[in-house]
Design a protein around this motif. Structure first.
Motif, PDB file in Angstrom:
ATOM      1  N   MET A 171       0.827  -1.202   0.000  1.00 56.39           N
ATOM      2  CA  MET A 171       0.000   0.000   0.000  1.00 56.39           C
ATOM      3  C   MET A 171       0.862   1.253   0.000  1.00 56.39           C
ATOM      4  SD  MET A 171      -2.851   1.237   2.790  1.00 56.39           S
ATOM      5  CE  MET A 171      -3.730  -0.324   2.729  1.00 56.39           C
ATOM      6  N   HIS A 191      -9.761  -7.349  -4.551  1.00 53.28           N
ATOM      7  CA  HIS A 191      -8.853  -6.588  -5.411  1.00 53.28           C
ATOM      8  C   HIS A 191      -7.616  -7.438  -5.691  1.00 53.28           C
ATOM      9  CE1 HIS A 191      -6.850  -2.974  -7.032  1.00 53.28           C
ATOM     10  NE2 HIS A 191      -8.030  -2.390  -6.967  1.00 53.28           N
ATOM     11  N   GLU A 221      -5.106  -2.269  -2.080  1.00 52.52           N
ATOM     12  CA  GLU A 221      -5.508  -0.915  -2.435  1.00 52.52           C
ATOM     13  C   GLU A 221      -6.220  -0.292  -1.248  1.00 52.52           C
ATOM     14  OE1 GLU A 221      -7.905   2.275  -4.174  1.00 52.52           O
ATOM     15  OE2 GLU A 221      -8.707   0.435  -3.318  1.00 52.52           O
ATOM     16  N   SER A 261      -7.735  -2.120 -12.939  1.00 48.07           N
ATOM     17  CA  SER A 261      -6.567  -2.140 -12.062  1.00 48.07           C
ATOM     18  C   SER A 261      -5.321  -2.555 -12.834  1.00 48.07           C
ATOM     19  CB  SER A 261      -6.810  -3.108 -10.897  1.00 48.07           C
ATOM     20  OG  SER A 261      -5.658  -3.234 -10.103  1.00 48.07           O
TER      21      SER A 261
END
Length: 318
Positions: free
Chosen positions: A101, A176, A180, A281
């Motif tokens: 992240m 995901h 994220e 993505s």
């Protein structure tokens, strides 16, 4: 919430395209090829900007930073994504999620600022060419790039720290490919108002303000170009800006599609929405860094000349 009902999450599970095994195989092959292209293309651009004296200018210095950033960003996420696609290993440790992240947010924030700096560089070069050597001196553009990296890093530290200190009540499934931040915040079992506020401030500082700089820079650039009497001068000015403008459109277009898509898309269903978010993505995290060196090399004579020069030197040495 009763503290007894809270459990400490030691790892997260990234769903990715778990419901689409055939797509996973196709995605693995595509992402692997794209990653190799990213490393080669951006690596060549960095080498060219360092060793070719013709590229020792502010614009190519920023371009070298952008290429290095793309390599760092993709290297922090793509290898783990490839492993999960081929081995079905979808879990990521709590600390690993925080690191992923951090790099994702830091690189994204820094890229926004660098694109704004590059637009300002083009504005000064075209609208104030006589003052260009003074305004964009080596000290100035190195400082501008350093501020971009430092600001992006600080912003990411703040956002990642605020997100990862939240309590997670057992639910550790992230819909995901990556850790994220918005997907992680959905799992928190506490008030995330502070996170939303800081994200809004961050978006204004790192998305909106650089975009305004880009828009106003190109408004002045377009006005200056249209006033040029020489067709050759207009063509040269357009050619120096077209590559940067193309990258900006792809970068910001993908971001706005990801985070500003209408809620009506939820009507597509959870499975279709998951596949759509996976595709977007991948486009943002893989296709955009892959296109950057291709766009700059195809649309820029200096970069193409530098690459030919490096290849010829390599052939002579062999």
């Amino acid at each position: 919430m009763d503290k007894r009902n809270q459990t400490f999450v030691r790892e997260f599970i990234l769903l990715g395209l778990s419901g689409y095994p055939k797509l996973e195989i196709m995605f693995f092959a595509l992402i692997l090829v794209m990653y190799v292209v990213i490393l080669i293309g951006n690596g060549v651009l960095i080498i060219a900007s360092i060793f070719d004296s013709r590229l020792h200018t502010p614009m190519y210095f920023f371009l070298g930073n952008l290429s290095f950033l793309d390599i760092c960003y993709t290297s922090s996420s793509i290898p783990s994504t490839l492993v999960s696609l081929i081995s079905k290993k979808r879990n990521i440790s709590f600390s690993g999620c925080a690191v992923q992240m951090f790099f994702g947010f830091a690189m994204g924030s820094t890229e926004c600022l660098l694109l704004g700096m590059m637009a300002f560089d083009r504005y000064v070069a075209i609208c104030n060419p006589l003052r260009y050597p003074i305004v964009m001196s080596k000290v100035a553009y190195v400082l501008m790039a350093s501020i971009s990296w430092l600001s992006g890093g600080i912003n990411s530290i703040v956002q990642t720290s605020l997100a990862m200190q939240l309590p997670f009540c057992g639910n550790n499934i992230i819909n995901h490919f990556l850790c994220e931040i918005l997907a992680v915040l959905k799992l928190a079992c506490a008030d995330i108002s502070l996170n939303i506020v800081t994200l809004a401030v961050s978006n204004i500082a790192f998305l909106v303000l650089p975009l305004l700089v880009i828009i106003f820079s190109y408004m002045f650039i377009l006005y200056t170009i249209l006033r040029m009497k020489s067709a050759t001068g207009r063509h040269k000015a357009f050619s120096t800006c077209s590559a940067h403008l193309t990258v900006v459109i792809i970068f910001y277009g993908t971001i706005f599609f990801m985070y500003a898509k209408p809620k009506s898309q939820d009507l597509l269903g959870k499975d279709n929405l998951q596949a759509t978010e996976g595709l977007v993505s991948m486009f943002y995290g893989v296709v955009t860094p892959m296109l950057n060196p291709i766009i700059y090399s195809l649309r820029n004579k200096d970069v193409k000349a530098a690459m030919k020069y490096l290849l010829s030197r390599k052939a002579i040495n062999q």
